[in-house]
Design an enzyme around this catalytic site. Sequence first.
Site, PDB file in Angstrom:
ATOM      1  N   CYS A  58     -12.285  -8.425   8.604  1.00 35.98           N
ATOM      2  CA  CYS A  58     -13.121  -9.606   8.861  1.00 35.98           C
ATOM      3  C   CYS A  58     -13.196 -10.614   7.711  1.00 35.98           C
ATOM      4  O   CYS A  58     -12.949 -11.801   7.931  1.00 35.98           O
ATOM      5  CB  CYS A  58     -14.525  -9.196   9.276  1.00 35.98           C
ATOM      6  SG  CYS A  58     -14.666  -7.548   9.951  1.00 35.98           S
ATOM      7  N   ARG A  88     -10.575   3.915   5.783  1.00 35.95           N
ATOM      8  CA  ARG A  88     -11.986   4.251   5.649  1.00 35.95           C
ATOM      9  C   ARG A  88     -12.131   5.714   5.268  1.00 35.95           C
ATOM     10  O   ARG A  88     -11.373   6.549   5.731  1.00 35.95           O
ATOM     11  CB  ARG A  88     -12.720   3.999   6.974  1.00 35.95           C
ATOM     12  CG  ARG A  88     -12.690   2.530   7.347  1.00 35.95           C
ATOM     13  CD  ARG A  88     -13.425   2.268   8.629  1.00 35.95           C
ATOM     14  NE  ARG A  88     -13.223   0.876   9.034  1.00 35.95           N
ATOM     15  CZ  ARG A  88     -13.605   0.372  10.193  1.00 35.95           C
ATOM     16  NH1 ARG A  88     -14.222   1.152  11.065  1.00 35.95           N
ATOM     17  NH2 ARG A  88     -13.374  -0.888  10.491  1.00 35.95           N
ATOM     18  N   GLN A 123      -6.100  -1.746  13.586  1.00 32.08           N
ATOM     19  CA  GLN A 123      -6.979  -2.305  14.613  1.00 32.08           C
ATOM     20  C   GLN A 123      -6.256  -3.466  15.293  1.00 32.08           C
ATOM     21  O   GLN A 123      -5.597  -4.248  14.622  1.00 32.08           O
ATOM     22  CB  GLN A 123      -8.247  -2.863  13.974  1.00 32.08           C
ATOM     23  CG  GLN A 123      -9.170  -1.825  13.409  1.00 32.08           C
ATOM     24  CD  GLN A 123     -10.403  -2.486  12.804  1.00 32.08           C
ATOM     25  OE1 GLN A 123     -10.282  -3.340  11.944  1.00 32.08           O
ATOM     26  NE2 GLN A 123     -11.569  -2.108  13.281  1.00 32.08           N
ATOM     27  N   ASP A 151      -7.280  -6.249  15.961  1.00 32.97           N
ATOM     28  CA  ASP A 151      -8.497  -6.955  15.580  1.00 32.97           C
ATOM     29  C   ASP A 151      -8.426  -8.433  15.956  1.00 32.97           C
ATOM     30  O   ASP A 151      -7.341  -9.002  16.046  1.00 32.97           O
ATOM     31  CB  ASP A 151      -8.651  -6.831  14.061  1.00 32.97           C
ATOM     32  CG  ASP A 151     -10.102  -6.848  13.628  1.00 32.97           C
ATOM     33  OD1 ASP A 151     -10.965  -7.033  14.500  1.00 32.97           O
ATOM     34  OD2 ASP A 151     -10.362  -6.672  12.432  1.00 32.97           O
ATOM     35  N   HIS A 210     -11.116 -12.170  15.512  1.00 33.80           N
ATOM     36  CA  HIS A 210     -12.408 -12.802  15.248  1.00 33.80           C
ATOM     37  C   HIS A 210     -12.424 -14.145  15.936  1.00 33.80           C
ATOM     38  O   HIS A 210     -11.500 -14.932  15.769  1.00 33.80           O
ATOM     39  CB  HIS A 210     -12.636 -12.926  13.748  1.00 33.80           C
ATOM     40  CG  HIS A 210     -12.741 -11.583  13.100  1.00 33.80           C
ATOM     41  ND1 HIS A 210     -11.678 -10.946  12.500  1.00 33.80           N
ATOM     42  CD2 HIS A 210     -13.786 -10.713  13.030  1.00 33.80           C
ATOM     43  CE1 HIS A 210     -12.066  -9.760  12.074  1.00 33.80           C
ATOM     44  NE2 HIS A 210     -13.337  -9.587  12.387  1.00 33.80           N
ATOM     45  N   LYS A 215     -24.054  -6.255  20.713  1.00 38.19           N
ATOM     46  CA  LYS A 215     -22.650  -5.938  21.017  1.00 38.19           C
ATOM     47  C   LYS A 215     -22.486  -5.373  22.424  1.00 38.19           C
ATOM     48  O   LYS A 215     -23.462  -4.965  23.065  1.00 38.19           O
ATOM     49  CB  LYS A 215     -22.114  -4.937  20.006  1.00 38.19           C
ATOM     50  CG  LYS A 215     -22.847  -3.611  20.041  1.00 38.19           C
ATOM     51  CD  LYS A 215     -22.151  -2.547  19.214  1.00 38.19           C
ATOM     52  CE  LYS A 215     -22.942  -1.245  19.259  1.00 38.19           C
ATOM     53  NZ  LYS A 215     -22.260  -0.104  18.730  1.00 38.19           N
ATOM     54  N   HIS A 257     -16.566 -10.379  16.530  1.00 41.75           N
ATOM     55  CA  HIS A 257     -15.463  -9.442  16.254  1.00 41.75           C
ATOM     56  C   HIS A 257     -15.098  -8.795  17.574  1.00 41.75           C
ATOM     57  O   HIS A 257     -15.994  -8.454  18.337  1.00 41.75           O
ATOM     58  CB  HIS A 257     -15.867  -8.251  15.379  1.00 41.75           C
ATOM     59  CG  HIS A 257     -16.645  -8.559  14.155  1.00 41.75           C
ATOM     60  ND1 HIS A 257     -16.095  -8.479  12.914  1.00 41.75           N
ATOM     61  CD2 HIS A 257     -17.934  -8.906  13.978  1.00 41.75           C
ATOM     62  CE1 HIS A 257     -17.023  -8.761  12.014  1.00 41.75           C
ATOM     63  NE2 HIS A 257     -18.147  -9.021  12.628  1.00 41.75           N
TER      64      HIS A 257
HETATM   65 ZN   LIG Z   1     -14.405  -7.908  12.184  1.00 41.19          ZN
END
Ligand SMILES: [Zn+2]
Length: 586
Positions: free
Chosen positions: A277, A306, A324, A326, A328, A412, A458
């Site tokens: 992010c 992680r 991910q 991912d 945004h 979320k 996200h």
């Molecule tokens: Zn994010």
Amino acid sequence: MPTTNLNNNLKPLRHSCEHVLMQAMQKLYPKIKMAMGPATDDGFYYDFDLDEKISEIDFPKIESQMQKIIDTDLAIIKSEISVQEARKLFKDNIYKLEWLKEIEERDEKVSVYKTGDDFIDICAGPHIESTKKIGAFKLTKIAGAYWRGNEKNKMLTRIYGTAFPSKNELAEYLKSLEEAEKRDHRKIGTEQELFMIDDAIGQGLILWMPNGAILKQQMENFVLNEYQKRGYKLVITPHIASYKLFEQSGHLSFYKDGMYSPMNIEGEDYYIKPMNCPFHVKIYKYSPKSYRDLPLRYTELGTVYRYERSGTLQGLSRVRGFTQDDAHIICTPEQLTDELVGVIELTKFILNTFGFNRFKVYLSVRDPQNKTKYLGDDKEWNQAEAGLKKALEISGWDYATDEGEAVFYGPKIDVKAYDAIGREWQISTLQLDFNLAEKFDMTYTDNNGARKRPFMLHRALLGSTERFISLLIEHYAGAFPLWLSPIQIVIISVGEQHKEYCKKLASEFTEKNIRVEVLDENETVGNKIRKAVMQKIPYVLVIGNKEINSDNFHIRKRDNEEIIEINKQEFFEKIKKLIDEKSLEL
Ligand SMILES: [Zn+2]
Ligand SMILES: [Zn+2]
């Protein structure tokens, strides 16, 4: 791991069975020191300290001792005693004494449960009234476990088991375990040479072997391509960044436990990224933005790292490094609902394409009684929650609202999907974020020239591609749809003299982007077919004189022993079409 449906009524029963297990163990191994154990979603477990080595071979003996206790129908009775009294009862047990010290510090009474006359344990309960109510049980496995899950503590022994009110329910559960075991992605991943984990590289770090890498590439190409078609812009960012970035984003204050220790480069600390992010935020901040630039959708197949405790790592489903899918989305408040509808539609499309059609959707909102623990102001939260609700309604997706389940920086939506054997898997998340927009002072100018705060969303639709592949493997039991299959066709030569033709044929398929493998070792045709079937290859082509001299192939489809004759040209076209359409059928 997927979760099975938790039936709360089962908990007291399973918890009681766990006490029966320890009572039986105490009888069989008088030197045992009980540590602790809970009821779980699947059954129960108990940790204990014992010098003697115990293995699954001992289960029948332990189970029959347990059955005796159950048949005697001993009452299970709660009482409250003082810490002093409890200390006397457990004077030789360092684990219980540690509990008692904590109970004393909290200045509480000790709740204990007695089963019959000779078993007592510190326990908050609840339990069933007597042992006979445990209709059926089974011990399932044995493993090592650190006391209180901390690898600095002593390694204890853990016995797992499960219990149900009736024998039928237990049998059904054991059958589903067996089915799940057959589909275990670690087993199939090894059989099909998809991925490996090597001690010299480290736990939780995946090596994708050629077959698995193709599967991952197909999946990732498909989603990335689809995102770009829908107006997402691809960005690529580094794996590490200076502490400055994570300090500003707040990760170093609220996410440090999930991050690895920094490396020092020329006097400055750099961290390996746990999230993509803040990198995307920096790209947004590259130039001033106006309402005309929005919405902006940045996407990246970002690999993040992680910290997970070694004891919790599991195949592909729990790892230390993962990718991910991912993205945004940064938009104005007015655009929020449309953007959310877009993400929901996309989520459905993506998951449907992979063969998932049954979902459970959760909307997590603020706890209305406790608004102070959240970042962002009331107006933003109301707007965001209303936007999420409206988007779900427009999309016609049934959902449940979880009050108080929102994270502190925004509401979320979570999407869970059911796999082929009815297990639930958490997959997609759409998360609104008031924190980063604030921390990085993200702004845009509206049509009156005023500086405004955009909404930041996200979203990861597959979640982690590693974990998603574990789901695909288990959902399909390794028999992937054609477009995902690492090897789509196996070509088998009947004899030495057909090898040349097989090679020529293979390059024709390869040219058309169809993935083939030629099996021409000197084995019987039957053996070669068996190999291909074991590997769940969608199509097998057997090439002998007949096939070389005619316009037709003889093919064998996966899961169908029948041999089908088909025109060569027609077969090429059919395969190509099925792959292009990402068909789930062969
Ligand atoms: Zn994010
Ligand atoms: Zn208990």
